[in-house]
Scaffold this motif. Structure first.
Motif, short mmCIF file in Angstrom:
data_model
loop_
_atom_site.label_atom_id
_atom_site.label_comp_id
_atom_site.label_asym_id
_atom_site.label_seq_id
_atom_site.Cartn_x
_atom_site.Cartn_y
_atom_site.Cartn_z
N LEU A 1 45.81 2.80 60.08
CA LEU A 1 46.08 2.63 58.51
C LEU A 1 46.44 0.94 58.92
N GLY A 2 46.59 0.60 59.66
CA GLY A 2 46.68 -0.51 59.87
C GLY A 2 45.21 -1.59 60.27
N ILE A 3 44.58 -1.48 61.59
CA ILE A 3 43.66 -1.74 62.07
C ILE A 3 42.65 -1.45 60.45
N ALA B 1 38.83 -3.42 56.90
CA ALA B 1 37.78 -3.64 55.76
C ALA B 1 37.57 -4.90 54.95
N ASN B 2 38.81 -5.52 55.16
CA ASN B 2 38.91 -7.43 54.24
C ASN B 2 38.33 -7.52 55.02
N PHE B 3 38.33 -7.26 56.21
CA PHE B 3 37.20 -9.09 56.84
C PHE B 3 36.05 -8.56 56.91
N TRP C 1 36.90 3.03 52.67
CA TRP C 1 36.49 2.09 52.08
C TRP C 1 36.16 0.96 51.43
N VAL C 2 34.62 0.54 52.48
CA VAL C 2 34.01 -0.45 52.55
C VAL C 2 33.06 0.65 51.64
N PRO D 1 29.45 -7.67 64.24
CA PRO D 1 30.61 -9.05 63.97
C PRO D 1 31.87 -8.20 63.34
N VAL D 2 31.77 -7.36 62.55
CA VAL D 2 32.79 -7.01 61.80
C VAL D 2 33.72 -5.58 63.00
N LEU D 3 32.31 -4.89 63.75
CA LEU D 3 33.11 -4.02 64.76
C LEU D 3 33.51 -5.06 65.69
N LEU D 4 33.04 -6.21 66.57
CA LEU D 4 33.29 -6.97 67.31
C LEU D 4 35.26 -7.22 67.01
#
Length: 516
Positions: A108-110, A115-117, A419-420, A442-445
């Motif tokens: 949940l935290g990650i 999602a926000n990143f 979420w996205v 980039p998001v996965l990194l």
């Protein structure tokens, strides 16, 4: 402890017998019979088979091998790491409920952070689909005294910018609403009048046809040619390549289509049709209808451009007070012309907020690991007795933590993807075409890094605790050796969770108040 598998097994058995014999003697001294003393010592020691397996894994003899020793290569870093991973997976599997709770909490935290990143990256960091995007500026007018921004420029402003050496080129556009007639059906479309060089400044080429030429600019209502979007081309003309050169009816006039822009290109926001804008009187200081797109000269910074615009603004105040008094000519990076400072601050605040949520998840998981530390104490004490160093014990616990972090990261990516996807349905229609929100490399990194980082963060205290085990743990059944220390650590973590929760609550209340 080095040698063949059988030699190491013999040494492990000798260590086990030694500790059981010590406990047996202590029991006899306390008044137990020999049989009762032995049975109690074996019960307190625990599963001897698990102890043997732990010793074999620690010394690399759990796989077929001719020998194990300092010169055999089994004691190298990679083998040690793989042993830690195997032991970590096995230990996590032994505490399924605690492991599942930790993974869900981390997921949940990650997931919230990922999602926000992805939103922040799409809005603020993703490479713009323009040539020399790092030199493109959006230029408009604003009144700092009234806080009134995003206002158009005059032709005189554009002319002054074109004479400045800080700019390689300067274009302009003006948004318009147009009526196009295809067959017998008129349709309202969003359009824009652009200077003939604007698309060249952006570095965009049409999918078919050509761009505007220098001599094709004209005043509104006198244009002869037009460029249409891929969306309009598909919708009204079925993707027919023969549309180039065809005459269309626009606002009751016949205009020739000379090109079709690439798929998804819609500039400045949702425009579907572009007309060439002729240069009006460069001394016109009255009519405000244009927004500027400027490309910095190579090696020139934005502050140099702003300095020259200040000089021009002060000159316009003196010479044309009726039309320019109080108005500044403002230059900002192209991206910031669509996402203002308040919007950027909101994104950063949201990232900070979900960062606190992740810290809460780390504190929760650290508490879970400390709570199950009593069950792991015996294994750690036995490994210490078998020759494992404090660093090796700490590394083992830290490896388990990082494994939990990566498992939480996998769940987090799934949560973020959902979420996205939901967020994509709520994106405003007027959003610029180059803004895309997706779970991409980039998001996965970023997710990989925060998964590893959180694993190290919440595993630090349990690893520190593991490095302090002593042989006396066997004498107490592996419990209570670090009870006081563990209790203090958990108290600190609970206090940190309460403090973070208060910060989050106060921040949420302030944000709600600011919107009311």
């Amino acid at each position: 402890m080095w040698g063949t598998r059988s030699e190491i097994d013999a040494q492990i058995d000798e260590e086990i017998r030694f500790h059981i014999d010590m406990r047996t003697e202590a029991n006899i001294a306390s008044g137990m019979s020999v049989r009762e003393a032995r049975r109690d010592a074996e019960r307190r020691f625990g599963d001897q088979g698990q102890v043997r397996q732990a010793g074999r894994e620690m010394f690399g003899t759990d796989r077929p091998s001719g020998g194990v020793g300092r010169g055999s290569g089994r004691g190298n870093w990679f083998d040690g790491f793989m042993q830690d991973v195997r032991i970590g997976v096995r230990m996590l599997a032994r505490s399924r409920l605690a492991t599942a709770a930790a993974i869900v909490s981390l997921g949940l935290g990650i997931g919230a952070n990922t999602a926000n990143f992805s939103v922040a990256y799409g809005l603020l960091f993703r490479q713009l689909p323009f040539a020399d995007a790092d030199r493109l500026l959006f230029v408009d007018a604003w009144n700092p005294d009234r806080g009134d921004g995003d206002r158009p420029l005059t032709w005189a402003d554009i002319g002054a910018m074109r004479s400045m050496d800080v700019f390689e080129s300067v274009g302009a556009f003006s948004e318009r609403s147009l009526t196009i007639t295809a067959g017998d059906r008129p349709e309202r479309v969003s359009g824009a009048s652009v200077t003939p060089d604007l698309f060249g400044i952006l570095g965009v080429q049409p999918a078919i046809g050509r761009l505007f030429r220098a001599g094709e600019g004209a005043s509104a209502g006198f244009e002869q040619v037009a460029i249409i979007s891929d969306s309009l081309w598909q919708r009204l003309y079925g993707g027919d390549p023969g549309v180039v050169g065809r005459t269309i009816h626009l606002n009751g006039r016949e205009i020739v289509v000379i090109g079709v822009m690439p798929a998804r290109f819609r500039f400045p926001e949702l425009e579907d049709l572009w007309l060439p804008l002729g240069t009006d009187d460069p001394t016109n200081h009255e009519s405000r209808s244009l927004f500027g797109i400027a490309k910095l000269a190579p090696g020139t910074g934005i502050e140099a451009a702003r300095s020259q615009l200040v000089v021009w603004t002060e000159q316009a105040w003196r010479e044309f007070p009726r039309s320019h008094d109080g108005w500044d000519t403002r230059a900002q990076w192209f991206r910031h012309g669509y996402i203002d400072q308040q919007g950027r601050q909101g994104i950063y605040l949201l990232l900070a907020a979900v960062g606190f949520v992740l810290l809460l998840a780390c504190a929760n998981v650290a508490n879970l690991l400390l709570a199950r530390a009593a069950d792991l104490q015996r294994d750690l004490v036995v490994r210490s007795a078998l020759g494992a160093t404090r660093a090796r014990l700490a590394r083992q616990v830290l490896t388990e933590s990082v494994l939990l972090g990566f498992a939480g990261g996998v769940l987090g990516v799934v949560i973020a993807a959902v979420w996205v996807h939901m967020m994509g349905r709520m994106v405003p229609e007027e959003m610029a075409f180059w803004i895309t929100i997706a779970i991409d490399p980039p998001v996965l990194l970023y997710t990989l890094l925060i998964s590893a980082g959180t694993g190290i963060a919440f595993g630090f205290l349990p690893a520190l605790q593991a490095s302090r085990v002593g042989l006396e743990g066997l004498g107490s059944g592996g419990r209570g050796v670090l009870g006081g220390s563990r209790g203090r650590m958990r108290s600190v973590l609970i206090s940190a969770e309460v403090a973070l929760s208060v910060v989050l609550l106060a921040s949420a209340l302030l944000m709600v108040r600011s919107f009311l």
